[in-house]
Design a protein around this motif. Structure first.
Motif, PDB file in Angstrom:
ATOM      1  N   UNK A  25      13.056   4.528   5.811  1.00  0.00           N
ATOM      2  CA  UNK A  25      11.822   4.056   6.426  1.00  0.00           C
ATOM      3  C   UNK A  25      11.324   5.131   7.378  1.00  0.00           C
ATOM      4  N   UNK A  26      10.149   5.606   7.089  1.00  0.00           N
ATOM      5  CA  UNK A  26       9.622   6.661   7.942  1.00  0.00           C
ATOM      6  C   UNK A  26       9.510   6.104   9.352  1.00  0.00           C
ATOM      7  N   UNK A  27      10.124   6.804  10.312  1.00  0.00           N
ATOM      8  CA  UNK A  27      10.058   6.342  11.689  1.00  0.00           C
ATOM      9  C   UNK A  27       8.616   6.469  12.145  1.00  0.00           C
ATOM     10  N   UNK A  28       8.029   5.321  12.451  1.00  0.00           N
ATOM     11  CA  UNK A  28       6.613   5.366  12.817  1.00  0.00           C
ATOM     12  C   UNK A  28       6.488   5.428  14.333  1.00  0.00           C
ATOM     13  N   UNK A  29       5.933   6.535  14.798  1.00  0.00           N
ATOM     14  CA  UNK A  29       5.730   6.669  16.239  1.00  0.00           C
ATOM     15  C   UNK A  29       4.251   6.568  16.531  1.00  0.00           C
ATOM     16  N   UNK A  30       3.952   6.082  17.732  1.00  0.00           N
ATOM     17  CA  UNK A  30       2.539   5.989  18.128  1.00  0.00           C
ATOM     18  C   UNK A  30       2.162   7.305  18.778  1.00  0.00           C
ATOM     19  N   UNK A 129       4.529  -8.046  -0.444  1.00  0.00           N
ATOM     20  CA  UNK A 129       3.657  -7.081  -1.141  1.00  0.00           C
ATOM     21  C   UNK A 129       2.891  -6.212  -0.140  1.00  0.00           C
ATOM     22  N   UNK A 130       2.415  -6.850   0.961  1.00  0.00           N
ATOM     23  CA  UNK A 130       1.686  -6.069   1.971  1.00  0.00           C
ATOM     24  C   UNK A 130       2.618  -5.020   2.576  1.00  0.00           C
ATOM     25  N   UNK A 131       3.859  -5.445   2.871  1.00  0.00           N
ATOM     26  CA  UNK A 131       4.808  -4.487   3.456  1.00  0.00           C
ATOM     27  C   UNK A 131       5.090  -3.368   2.470  1.00  0.00           C
ATOM     28  N   UNK A 132       5.207  -3.746   1.221  1.00  0.00           N
ATOM     29  CA  UNK A 132       5.526  -2.770   0.180  1.00  0.00           C
ATOM     30  C   UNK A 132       4.434  -1.689   0.094  1.00  0.00           C
ATOM     31  N   UNK A 133       3.168  -2.116   0.018  1.00  0.00           N
ATOM     32  CA  UNK A 133       2.106  -1.104  -0.114  1.00  0.00           C
ATOM     33  C   UNK A 133       1.985  -0.289   1.178  1.00  0.00           C
ATOM     34  N   UNK A 134       2.216  -0.943   2.313  1.00  0.00           N
ATOM     35  CA  UNK A 134       2.087  -0.215   3.579  1.00  0.00           C
ATOM     36  C   UNK A 134       3.203   0.821   3.717  1.00  0.00           C
ATOM     37  N   UNK A 135       4.435   0.452   3.328  1.00  0.00           N
ATOM     38  CA  UNK A 135       5.535   1.419   3.396  1.00  0.00           C
ATOM     39  C   UNK A 135       5.261   2.616   2.495  1.00  0.00           C
ATOM     40  N   UNK A 136       4.676   2.319   1.346  1.00  0.00           N
ATOM     41  CA  UNK A 136       4.353   3.420   0.427  1.00  0.00           C
ATOM     42  C   UNK A 136       3.312   4.343   1.070  1.00  0.00           C
ATOM     43  N   UNK A 137       2.313   3.707   1.685  1.00  0.00           N
ATOM     44  CA  UNK A 137       1.245   4.492   2.307  1.00  0.00           C
ATOM     45  C   UNK A 137       1.813   5.369   3.424  1.00  0.00           C
ATOM     46  N   UNK A 138       2.716   4.777   4.216  1.00  0.00           N
ATOM     47  CA  UNK A 138       3.330   5.544   5.315  1.00  0.00           C
ATOM     48  C   UNK A 138       4.176   6.678   4.735  1.00  0.00           C
ATOM     49  N   UNK A 139       4.915   6.369   3.649  1.00  0.00           N
ATOM     50  CA  UNK A 139       5.734   7.411   3.018  1.00  0.00           C
ATOM     51  C   UNK A 139       4.838   8.536   2.496  1.00  0.00           C
TER      52      UNK A 139
END
Ligand code: PEP
Ligand code: MG
Length: 544
Positions: A25-30, A129-139
């Protein structure tokens, strides 16, 4: 040895070593930014990359699990383009002056929480599904991936949960089974597992991942939902024997899969399967049934705390129809009462419940329940090849009332501009002697009959099917029952209707020839009986 209990979503046994699924999981920083336009442009570029990846996954899924199951990835592509989802990302970037990754993660949290809080189980499952597409987008924004360690050995993949795209991306040749700590049997992941023929157990609980490590020995029993970590010798022996038994059955399955249900003299018969809920679809497909001859819709009501809404029913029926990819699905309207009691219906206690207020009698007395179900059914009819079937029919007037209600519902849908299949077949169960005896009057009203031999036997022989003491009085091959079936078959055919059998007798291989000689067009049985029945049909010569 530690044993975990979850829900088996594909019945088979796997024995092997654990591979813990690693999601980087890409570490998401603000991060505060100045150039919001550049951040929005990064989101657009990441979206294009995500769409490219999802198209490739869609093509892979299309080959491996079929069109209906691959559709979820088309939906993911559409979700990535959803206006509200995109507006939220843009607005977070612009108003908070933050990086794209953070805006996507915040949007993902908000939207998935919104879905998770909805009443409808189907919509709740969309949170994943929302989490799935969002994780892909972040990746895609950060260029990170996920997966299992690469190894040539086939492993049992263990994860907290698997998103549909992660499930399909797993290299099937390297996966023996998968086990997840969380997950619902309603999820696309579970459906995909069933259709990929991979033993799978979901929802074993949150402790699970803390007690396993890469390389641990494990047995997954997809039949019972049990997961054995570091199994002892006795368990290993017992489950190995079960696995061998599965392999023998699978051999039978492999040999007969894809073959026609045709007798030696060339007579064809349809072999369909009976299920009680969406969870049964995997077994229907794994056993190569030509369709679903009986979907007992009352299980939707039995599994629910309150009347299932039109939306909940629509989603369930639609899922069955889509998963069957255009093959026939006969859904029987609510059949409760008698042995199937539901508290929230508040039915009075009766002295003779099998002869009492049940099935179509309830629907015709409480039209609001019936209307809701018929609306859901007709709406779902646009997504496959539906047949609607009414249970416990005893008279012409009951059928006429059912058809009138169908007419009203179709008119409502027409007026509201809601699409449905106007050619949806309508049929009735022949499960009372009365229906069989007047089948000449009933057949002109409907497209098909399906004989419910369980009730037809109980009512014809006056033997309560729930009463174990009567076992020796029940002759399941009683001539009276067989004559009623034959009479119904003749009357169906004389009126251009088709006839099937969906009671347990359909799987009685000693009667298959007799049924074919009567001209029965379809036999609908529990999924594990489909292939043995196919084998039987292929051995019969009606010219002899
Ligand atoms: C039957 O009666 O044969 C039948 C198929 O319906 P159920 O067993 O659900 O009553
Ligand atoms: Mg019945």
């Amino acid at each position: 040895m530690v044993v975990y209990q979850g829900k088996g979503v594909y019945g088979a046994v796997a024995i092997g070593k654990v591979s813990v699924f690693k999601r980087q999981a890409a570490a998401v920083r603000r991060v505060s930014i100045e150039d919001t336009a550049a951040e929005i442009a990064r989101v657009e570029a990441a979206k294009a990359l995500a769409v490219e990846q999802l198209s490739a996954i869609h093509d892979k899924a299309l080959k491996e699990v079929g069109e209906a199951n691959a559709e979820i990835f088309e939906i993911h592509i559409m979700m990535l383009d959803d206006e509200d989802y995109n507006d939220s990302i843009t607005s977070i970037i612009e108003t908070q002056k933050v990086n794209a990754e953070y805006a996507v993660a915040a949007t993902s949290d908000n939207f998935s929480e919104m879905f998770a809080n909805m009443d409808d189980a189907y919509m709740q499952a969309r949170a994943a599904d929302v989490k799935d597409i969002s994780n892909r987008l972040i990746a895609c924004l950060t260029d990170s991936g996920s997966g299992t360690e690469s190894s040539d050995e086939k492993m049992i993949v263990c994860a907290d949960d698997l998103a549909p795209s992660e499930t399909v991306s797993l290299d099937k040749d390297k996966v023996l089974a998968f086990v997840t700590a969380f997950g619902s049997s309603n999820s696309h992941t579970a459906i995909l597992a069933r259709n990929m023929n991979i033993p799978a157990v979901i929802g074993v609980g949150e402790d699970f991942l803390n007690s396993i490590a890469d390389g641990d020995m494990m047995i997954v029993d997809g039949h019972t939902g049990e997961v054995f970590v570091s199994p002892d010798d006795e368990t290993m022996k017992r489950l190995s024997a079960k696995q061998e038994d599965d392999a023998r059955k699978k051999k039978l399955l492999q040999d007969l899969k894809g073959k026609e249900n045709v007798t030696l003299d060339g007579t064809k018969v349809k072999i369909y399967a009976n299920i009680g809920g969406v969870g049964g679809i995997g077994a229907v497909l794994a056993n190569d049934a030509g369709g679903i001859g009986l979907f007992r819709s009352e299980f939707l009501y039995l599994e629910s705390e309150d009347y299932p809404t039109e939306e909940q029913q629509f989603n369930a029926y639609r899922k069955v129809l889509e998963s069957m990819s255009g093959k026939k699905v006969v859904i029987r309207t609510l059949d409760i009462g008698a042995d199937k009691q539901i508290d929230y219906f508040r039915l009075d206690k009766e002295d003779n419940p099998a002869l009492g207020f049940r099935a179509i009698r309830i629907c015709l007395t409480r039209p609001e329940i019936f209307r809701t179900q018929l609306r859901a059914l007709y709406r779902a009819s646009a997504f496959g090849e539906l047949g609607i079937m009414f249970p416990m029919i005893t008279s012409v007037s009951e059928v006429e009332k059912c058809l009138a209600m169908c007419g009203e519902v179709k008119k409502e849908l027409d007026d509201a501009g809601i699409r449905y299949n106007d050619k949806t077949e309508v049929g009735i169960m022949i499960e009372t002697p009365a229906a069989a005896v007047i089948s000449d009057k009933l057949a002109p009203l409907v497209d098909f009959f399906s004989v419910g031999t369980n009730d037809l036997t109980q009512y014809t022989l006056a033997c309560d099917r729930q009463n174990a003491k009567l076992e020796s009085f029940v002759d399941t091959h009683h001539e009276a029952v067989l004559r009623l079936i034959e009479m119904s078959a003749k009357n169906a055919h004389a009126n251009n209707a088709w006839i099937g059998i969906c009671g347990e007798l359909a799987a009685d291989l000693t009667l298959t020839e007799a049924f074919l000689r009567m001209g029965i067009d379809e036999l609908s049985v529990s999924p594990p009986f489909v292939l043995p029945l196919r084998e039987k049909v292929r051995s019969i010569d009606l010219n002899k």
